[in-house]
Design an enzyme around this catalytic site. Structure first.
Site, PDB file in Angstrom:
ATOM      1  N   CYS A  14      43.158  -6.120 -30.490  1.00 11.87           N
ATOM      2  CA  CYS A  14      43.976  -5.542 -29.419  1.00 11.87           C
ATOM      3  C   CYS A  14      44.957  -6.550 -28.830  1.00 11.87           C
ATOM      4  O   CYS A  14      45.828  -6.164 -28.056  1.00 11.87           O
ATOM      5  CB  CYS A  14      43.088  -4.986 -28.318  1.00 11.87           C
ATOM      6  SG  CYS A  14      42.227  -3.487 -28.791  1.00 11.87           S
ATOM      7  N   LYS A  17      48.806  -5.753 -29.331  1.00 13.57           N
ATOM      8  CA  LYS A  17      49.579  -4.678 -28.690  1.00 13.57           C
ATOM      9  C   LYS A  17      50.913  -5.244 -28.211  1.00 13.57           C
ATOM     10  O   LYS A  17      51.007  -6.427 -27.904  1.00 13.57           O
ATOM     11  CB  LYS A  17      48.813  -4.177 -27.442  1.00 13.57           C
ATOM     12  CG  LYS A  17      47.663  -3.238 -27.751  1.00 13.57           C
ATOM     13  CD  LYS A  17      47.162  -2.588 -26.466  1.00 13.57           C
ATOM     14  CE  LYS A  17      45.965  -1.683 -26.732  1.00 13.57           C
ATOM     15  NZ  LYS A  17      45.476  -1.000 -25.519  1.00 13.57           N
ATOM     16  N   THR A  44      49.202   9.230 -16.532  1.00 10.35           N
ATOM     17  CA  THR A  44      48.241   8.382 -15.815  1.00 10.35           C
ATOM     18  C   THR A  44      47.784   7.211 -16.679  1.00 10.35           C
ATOM     19  O   THR A  44      46.870   6.479 -16.293  1.00 10.35           O
ATOM     20  CB  THR A  44      47.017   9.205 -15.371  1.00 10.35           C
ATOM     21  OG1 THR A  44      46.557   9.972 -16.492  1.00 10.35           O
ATOM     22  CG2 THR A  44      47.364  10.138 -14.227  1.00 10.35           C
ATOM     23  N   ASP A  46      46.023   7.044 -19.237  1.00 13.11           N
ATOM     24  CA  ASP A  46      44.577   7.118 -19.495  1.00 13.11           C
ATOM     25  C   ASP A  46      44.272   6.776 -20.950  1.00 13.11           C
ATOM     26  O   ASP A  46      45.161   6.466 -21.738  1.00 13.11           O
ATOM     27  CB  ASP A  46      44.041   8.509 -19.115  1.00 13.11           C
ATOM     28  CG  ASP A  46      42.611   8.440 -18.594  1.00 13.11           C
ATOM     29  OD1 ASP A  46      41.840   7.595 -19.073  1.00 13.11           O
ATOM     30  OD2 ASP A  46      42.278   9.245 -17.712  1.00 13.11           O
ATOM     31  N   ASP A  47      42.990   6.801 -21.295  1.00 14.37           N
ATOM     32  CA  ASP A  47      42.552   6.356 -22.611  1.00 14.37           C
ATOM     33  C   ASP A  47      42.904   7.339 -23.718  1.00 14.37           C
ATOM     34  O   ASP A  47      43.068   6.958 -24.873  1.00 14.37           O
ATOM     35  CB  ASP A  47      41.028   6.150 -22.603  1.00 14.37           C
ATOM     36  CG  ASP A  47      40.643   5.089 -21.605  1.00 14.37           C
ATOM     37  OD1 ASP A  47      41.066   3.944 -21.793  1.00 14.37           O
ATOM     38  OD2 ASP A  47      39.941   5.404 -20.637  1.00 14.37           O
ATOM     39  N   ASP A  64      44.005   4.370 -32.205  1.00 14.88           N
ATOM     40  CA  ASP A  64      44.105   2.920 -32.043  1.00 14.88           C
ATOM     41  C   ASP A  64      44.058   2.304 -33.438  1.00 14.88           C
ATOM     42  O   ASP A  64      43.262   2.734 -34.261  1.00 14.88           O
ATOM     43  CB  ASP A  64      42.872   2.377 -31.298  1.00 14.88           C
ATOM     44  CG  ASP A  64      43.083   2.266 -29.800  1.00 14.88           C
ATOM     45  OD1 ASP A  64      42.854   3.276 -29.122  1.00 14.88           O
ATOM     46  OD2 ASP A  64      43.451   1.182 -29.342  1.00 14.88           O
ATOM     47  N   HIS A 136      45.644   8.163 -43.940  1.00 16.26           N
ATOM     48  CA  HIS A 136      46.981   7.874 -44.427  1.00 16.26           C
ATOM     49  C   HIS A 136      47.120   6.367 -44.597  1.00 16.26           C
ATOM     50  O   HIS A 136      46.681   5.611 -43.735  1.00 16.26           O
ATOM     51  CB  HIS A 136      48.021   8.388 -43.417  1.00 16.26           C
ATOM     52  CG  HIS A 136      49.429   8.284 -43.876  1.00 16.26           C
ATOM     53  ND1 HIS A 136      49.976   9.150 -44.781  1.00 16.26           N
ATOM     54  CD2 HIS A 136      50.401   7.400 -43.567  1.00 16.26           C
ATOM     55  CE1 HIS A 136      51.243   8.814 -44.996  1.00 16.26           C
ATOM     56  NE2 HIS A 136      51.519   7.743 -44.278  1.00 16.26           N
TER      57      HIS A 136
HETATM   58 CO    CO Z   1      41.192   2.807 -23.702  1.00 18.19          CO
HETATM   59 CO    CO Z   2      42.925   2.764 -26.873  1.00 17.54          CO
HETATM   60 CO    CO Z   3      39.247   7.682 -19.136  1.00 16.72          CO
END
Ligand code: CO
Ligand code: CO
Ligand code: CO
Length: 346
Positions: A14, A17, A44, A46-47, A64, A136
């Site tokens: 990560c 990124k 927001t 968010d995830d 991800d 893919h």
């Molecule tokens: Co996350």
């Molecule tokens: Co993520």
């Molecule tokens: Co969340």
């Protein structure tokens, strides 16, 4: 020949990124689809996105992928899959289906490396009850791998990063320092013990943490990944329209993380994360510099950060520890919105 995937990347996991400040700039101008059944969108930060398909069923979508965060292809596959699936857990969803996303340099690496990465991903997905039903691949160097995941959730039981309330406590389920330890490992500064512990933590699914959240009807959570603890706390505080006090000495660290930082081992991503969060953060005047940088260390497949009402705090911590998350710690508290979003102290 033993393949070392770390030889192929500057920043793996990560940490690779794009800088969050640049990302924010791009997202600001992105048109968003409007639909009452979109329950969570990019607004927001968010995830995952959440879409309602009926009164009792919504889909949680996320993806991800990243370049190698460790040397071994099979372990890389496991970590990448655990990290991808984590965003579904962070929303309280049950991960169900996934697609492989792979970039692989077929002229530079033997094809068995490709299959080892996929096998690691498959095994981790199976452990999570996720069926990989396609994928893919693009020819590209260095390799990158991850999943696009779909999970299921009851629309009324969503856990979002907008669900933190003043008076809540912030509970973190995994220690911090994956970016620092992996950078230290590459410089020959980290012990094998720290390396192995870091890999164990990155492979560890956030499944049991998510089960505890559901058991206690927790409504606010996120997972700690590339933007570091501080970056994700900032997103959560903004989405919830609250401020958060974080006590850095309460944040559990992996092995020699503090010492490595003290010896100058600070990955570049920590600085770009700090740059992003700096405006929204108040740093206490006596804040330890190493802890400040650790707060912004990019985590790969980090733990869950949950916002827990005061009366449930002890029960939730106990339950998380019982489930094997021994280093679970109460690292902060949620307060009414003040000038800054985060108040970082020792
Ligand atoms: Co996350
Ligand atoms: Co993520
Ligand atoms: Co969340």
């Amino acid at each position: 020949m033993k393949i070392d995937l770390l030889q192929m990347v500057d920043q793996g996991g990560c940490s690779s990124k794009i800088p969050p400040k640049q990302l924010e700039e791009i997202l600001k101008h992105l048109p968003l689809p409007v639909d009452p059944d979109i329950l969570v969108n990019i607004d927001t930060r968010d995830d995952a996105g959440v879409y309602r398909i009926s009164d009792d069923l919504a889909l949680v979508f996320t993806t991800d992928f990243f370049p190698p965060v460790c040397s071994d292809p099979y372990e890389f596959g496991q970590i990448a899959a655990a990290n991808s699936i984590s965003d579904v857990y962070a929303m309280g969803g049950i991960p169900a289906l996934a697609l492989n996303i792979m970039m692989f340099p077929s002229s530079k690496l033997p094809l068995n490396v490709y299959s080892e990465i996929l096998k690691g991903g498959f095994d981790k997905a199976s452990e999570a009850g996720v069926k990989i039903i396609g994928g893919h691949t693009i020819d590209d160097s260095p390799p990158k791998y991850g999943l696009a995941v779909i999970g299921f959730i009851h629309p009324g039981k969503l856990i979002t990063n907008a669900g933190a309330r003043p008076g809540d406590y912030l509970i973190l389920t995994k220690p911090v320092g994956t970016g620092v330890i992996m950078a230290g490992h590459r410089l020959g500064m980290a012990s094998d013990k720290d390396l192995n512990e870091t890999k164990r933590l990155m492979k560890l699914l956030n499944k049991s943490g998510a089960e505890v959240m559901k058991k206690f009807n927790i409504s606010g959570a996120t997972d700690i990944t590339g933007f570091g603890l501080g970056g994700h706390v900032l997103k959560m505080a903004c989405a919830s329209k609250v401020s958060m006090n974080i006590f850095m000495r309460k944040v559990p660290l992996i092995g020699s993380t503090w010492n490595l930082v003290d010896n100058g081992c600070i990955p570049g991503a920590a600085f770009t994360n700090l740059d992003y969060a700096e405006n929204g953060t108040s740093f206490s005047s006596d804040l330890d510099y190493n802890l400040k940088m650790i707060a912004f260390d990019a985590q790969t497949s980090g733990g869950l950060l949950m916002s827990v009402p005061a009366h449930l705090k002890a029960l939730v911590v106990e339950e998380l520890k019982k489930s094997g998350l021994n280093e679970t710690s109460v690292i902060g508290e949620v307060v009414q919105k003040r000038e800054k979003s985060i108040y970082l102290t020792n």
